[in-house]
Each structure stands twice: as C-alpha cells, then as structure tokens.
Write a protein that holds these residues in place. Structure first.
Motif, PDB file in Angstrom:
ATOM      1  N   ARG A   1      10.443   7.684  -7.760  1.00 16.81           N
ATOM      2  CA  ARG A   1      10.691   8.949  -8.470  1.00 16.81           C
ATOM      3  C   ARG A   1      10.244  10.155  -7.636  1.00 16.81           C
ATOM      4  O   ARG A   1      10.737  11.255  -7.820  1.00 16.81           O
ATOM      5  CB  ARG A   1      10.007   8.945  -9.823  1.00 16.81           C
ATOM      6  N   ASP A   2       9.312   9.952  -6.690  1.00 11.72           N
ATOM      7  CA  ASP A   2       8.842  11.058  -5.860  1.00 11.72           C
ATOM      8  C   ASP A   2       9.581  11.139  -4.526  1.00 11.72           C
ATOM      9  O   ASP A   2       9.823  12.229  -4.018  1.00 11.72           O
ATOM     10  CB  ASP A   2       7.339  10.911  -5.581  1.00 11.72           C
ATOM     11  N   ASN A   3       9.903  10.012  -3.969  1.00 10.78           N
ATOM     12  CA  ASN A   3      10.503   9.989  -2.641  1.00 10.78           C
ATOM     13  C   ASN A   3      11.389   8.746  -2.516  1.00 10.78           C
ATOM     14  O   ASN A   3      10.938   7.698  -2.068  1.00 10.78           O
ATOM     15  CB  ASN A   3       9.404   9.973  -1.577  1.00 10.78           C
ATOM     16  N   MET A   4      12.644   8.891  -2.864  1.00  8.38           N
ATOM     17  CA  MET A   4      13.559   7.748  -2.852  1.00  8.38           C
ATOM     18  C   MET A   4      13.830   7.250  -1.430  1.00  8.38           C
ATOM     19  O   MET A   4      13.975   6.048  -1.225  1.00  8.38           O
ATOM     20  CB  MET A   4      14.865   8.121  -3.556  1.00  8.38           C
ATOM     21  N   VAL A   5      13.871   8.156  -0.470  1.00 11.13           N
ATOM     22  CA  VAL A   5      14.120   7.747   0.915  1.00 11.13           C
ATOM     23  C   VAL A   5      12.958   6.898   1.431  1.00 11.13           C
ATOM     24  O   VAL A   5      13.156   5.842   2.032  1.00 11.13           O
ATOM     25  CB  VAL A   5      14.346   8.977   1.819  1.00 11.13           C
ATOM     26  N   GLY A   6      11.730   7.338   1.200  1.00 13.20           N
ATOM     27  CA  GLY A   6      10.558   6.576   1.613  1.00 13.20           C
ATOM     28  C   GLY A   6      10.518   5.210   0.946  1.00 13.20           C
ATOM     29  O   GLY A   6      10.216   4.203   1.591  1.00 13.20           O
ATOM     30  N   PHE A   7      10.822   5.184  -0.341  1.00 10.78           N
ATOM     31  CA  PHE A   7      10.861   3.920  -1.069  1.00 10.78           C
ATOM     32  C   PHE A   7      11.905   2.977  -0.475  1.00 10.78           C
ATOM     33  O   PHE A   7      11.649   1.792  -0.274  1.00 10.78           O
ATOM     34  CB  PHE A   7      11.155   4.187  -2.555  1.00 10.78           C
ATOM     35  N   SER A   8      13.081   3.507  -0.166  1.00 11.40           N
ATOM     36  CA  SER A   8      14.156   2.687   0.407  1.00 11.40           C
ATOM     37  C   SER A   8      13.770   2.139   1.781  1.00 11.40           C
ATOM     38  O   SER A   8      14.051   0.981   2.089  1.00 11.40           O
ATOM     39  CB  SER A   8      15.438   3.507   0.530  1.00 11.40           C
ATOM     40  N   VAL A   9      13.106   2.955   2.579  1.00 14.36           N
ATOM     41  CA  VAL A   9      12.663   2.500   3.897  1.00 14.36           C
ATOM     42  C   VAL A   9      11.633   1.392   3.748  1.00 14.36           C
ATOM     43  O   VAL A   9      11.677   0.374   4.469  1.00 14.36           O
ATOM     44  CB  VAL A   9      12.100   3.679   4.719  1.00 14.36           C
ATOM     45  N   ILE A  10      10.701   1.534   2.818  1.00 13.32           N
ATOM     46  CA  ILE A  10       9.669   0.517   2.605  1.00 13.32           C
ATOM     47  C   ILE A  10      10.290  -0.797   2.147  1.00 13.32           C
ATOM     48  O   ILE A  10       9.932  -1.870   2.645  1.00 13.32           O
ATOM     49  CB  ILE A  10       8.622   1.020   1.596  1.00 13.32           C
ATOM     50  N   ILE A  11      11.226  -0.734   1.233  1.00 11.78           N
ATOM     51  CA  ILE A  11      11.898  -1.953   0.764  1.00 11.78           C
ATOM     52  C   ILE A  11      12.700  -2.588   1.900  1.00 11.78           C
ATOM     53  O   ILE A  11      12.709  -3.815   2.065  1.00 11.78           O
ATOM     54  CB  ILE A  11      12.777  -1.662  -0.469  1.00 11.78           C
ATOM     55  N   GLY A  12      13.355  -1.772   2.718  1.00 13.67           N
ATOM     56  CA  GLY A  12      14.090  -2.291   3.872  1.00 13.67           C
ATOM     57  C   GLY A  12      13.168  -2.981   4.867  1.00 13.67           C
ATOM     58  O   GLY A  12      13.486  -4.050   5.395  1.00 13.67           O
ATOM     59  N   LEU A  13      12.001  -2.391   5.118  1.00 14.37           N
ATOM     60  CA  LEU A  13      11.027  -3.011   6.018  1.00 14.37           C
ATOM     61  C   LEU A  13      10.485  -4.313   5.437  1.00 14.37           C
ATOM     62  O   LEU A  13      10.201  -5.260   6.172  1.00 14.37           O
ATOM     63  CB  LEU A  13       9.882  -2.040   6.313  1.00 14.37           C
TER      64      LEU A  13
ATOM     65  N   PHE B   1       0.838  -1.194   0.000  1.00 11.08           N
ATOM     66  CA  PHE B   1       0.000   0.000   0.000  1.00 11.08           C
ATOM     67  C   PHE B   1       0.879   1.252   0.000  1.00 11.08           C
ATOM     68  O   PHE B   1       0.673   2.182  -0.800  1.00 11.08           O
ATOM     69  CB  PHE B   1      -0.903  -0.037   1.242  1.00 11.08           C
ATOM     70  N   LEU B   2       1.874   1.275   0.886  1.00  7.72           N
ATOM     71  CA  LEU B   2       2.752   2.444   0.996  1.00  7.72           C
ATOM     72  C   LEU B   2       3.630   2.630  -0.232  1.00  7.72           C
ATOM     73  O   LEU B   2       4.011   3.768  -0.555  1.00  7.72           O
ATOM     74  CB  LEU B   2       3.613   2.327   2.253  1.00  7.72           C
ATOM     75  N   LEU B   3       3.951   1.540  -0.921  1.00  4.89           N
ATOM     76  CA  LEU B   3       4.748   1.664  -2.148  1.00  4.89           C
ATOM     77  C   LEU B   3       4.038   2.528  -3.183  1.00  4.89           C
ATOM     78  O   LEU B   3       4.685   3.248  -3.947  1.00  4.89           O
ATOM     79  CB  LEU B   3       5.004   0.289  -2.758  1.00  4.89           C
ATOM     80  N   GLN B   4       2.711   2.425  -3.216  1.00  3.15           N
ATOM     81  CA  GLN B   4       1.949   3.216  -4.182  1.00  3.15           C
ATOM     82  C   GLN B   4       1.946   4.696  -3.796  1.00  3.15           C
ATOM     83  O   GLN B   4       1.831   5.561  -4.656  1.00  3.15           O
ATOM     84  CB  GLN B   4       0.514   2.690  -4.279  1.00  3.15           C
ATOM     85  N   LEU B   5       2.097   4.985  -2.508  1.00  2.00           N
ATOM     86  CA  LEU B   5       2.118   6.380  -2.049  1.00  2.00           C
ATOM     87  C   LEU B   5       3.495   7.013  -2.158  1.00  2.00           C
ATOM     88  O   LEU B   5       3.606   8.230  -2.296  1.00  2.00           O
ATOM     89  CB  LEU B   5       1.639   6.459  -0.594  1.00  2.00           C
TER      90      LEU B   5
END
Length: 146
Positions: free
Chosen positions: A58-70, A50-54
């Motif tokens: 391209r919009d937020n690399m840090v958020g994406f990296s945190v989600i993948i890490g989790l 769900f969060l990956l879609q948010l």
C-alpha cells in the motif's frame, strides 16, 4: 571386445579403496557446497522478509514487487542448487535441507501475514529476519560443519 585387465585380489581391493576415498571426498564437498548455498539463501530470504515490512504494497508497490521478484529468484536458485547437489549428500542431509527449506518458506509466508501490523521497531524487524532465516540457516551450518 573390451580391453579389461584381470586384477589380482590385492589390486581389486586397492581400486575399491581408491573409489571409496574419491566418493567420500565428493560427498563432503557436495554437502559443504549445499550448506553454503543454504546459508546464503536463508540470509537473503530473511532479508527479504525484513524488507517486506519496510515496503508494504500500500505504500510502495514497486518496492513490494521487486522484493517478491527477488524472493522467486532466491527460491529458484535454491532449488537449482539442491537439484545439482542432492546426489552427493550424505544420508539424512537431503531430509534436513528440505525441512529447513520448507520451514523458511512457511515463515516467509507468515511474515507476509504480519504486514498489516505495521511493525516499526528495528528490533522486531531484526527478529523477523532471524526467525525467517533460522531453519535453513541451521541446516546449512550443520552441512558445512560436517
């Protein structure tokens, strides 16, 4: 030299019945515990999809990296829980867990493929969450109920 006692047949049967009762209790506990782990991990992986879609990269690399890490942490936690408890599962539960786990991982990967579509509707995002978490969630609920 061993200090074994010679039991009469009735004592042997009583000891065997007690051992079987202890084994049944351990099997029930192990399947319920893995079931609860499965439910929690399924909901977490669904939430991460769900969060990956948010937070696309391209919009937020840090958020994406945190989600993948989790996501990696959730997969490792699920694997460690299974490794610890698989011996105490009833027949067929291991296969049920593995199917649910693999389908959840596949659906998570499919949610990665949906990122370019920029799904903005909260209803669709909720459906993504449910779809990704459903296989492992159903397996976990089945383990808890038995």
């Amino acid at each position: 030299m061993s200090a074994e006692k010679n039991f009469d047949p009735e004592q042997q049967l009583a000891a065997l019945a007690q051992a079987q009762a202890n084994m049944d209790r351990a099997v029930g506990y192990g399947s319920k515990l893995l079931g609860w782990y499965s439910i929690i991990v399924a909901l977490v992986i669904g939430a991460l999809a769900f969060l990956l879609q948010l937070y696309p990269p391209r919009d937020n690399m840090v958020g994406f990296s945190v989600i993948i890490g989790l996501y990696v942490v959730a997969i490792v936690a699920a694997s460690l829980a299974y490794r610890k408890l698989y011996r105490s599962l009833p027949v067929g539960y291991s296969k049920r867990y593995n199917r649910g786990f693999m389908l959840t991982i596949i659906l998570y990967a499919a949610s990665l493929a949906l990122m370019p579509l920029e799904l903005g509707s909260w209803i669709i995002l909720g459906l993504v969450w449910l779809a990704v978490s459903a296989p492992l969630l159903i397996a976990g609920i089945g383990m808890v109920r038995k």
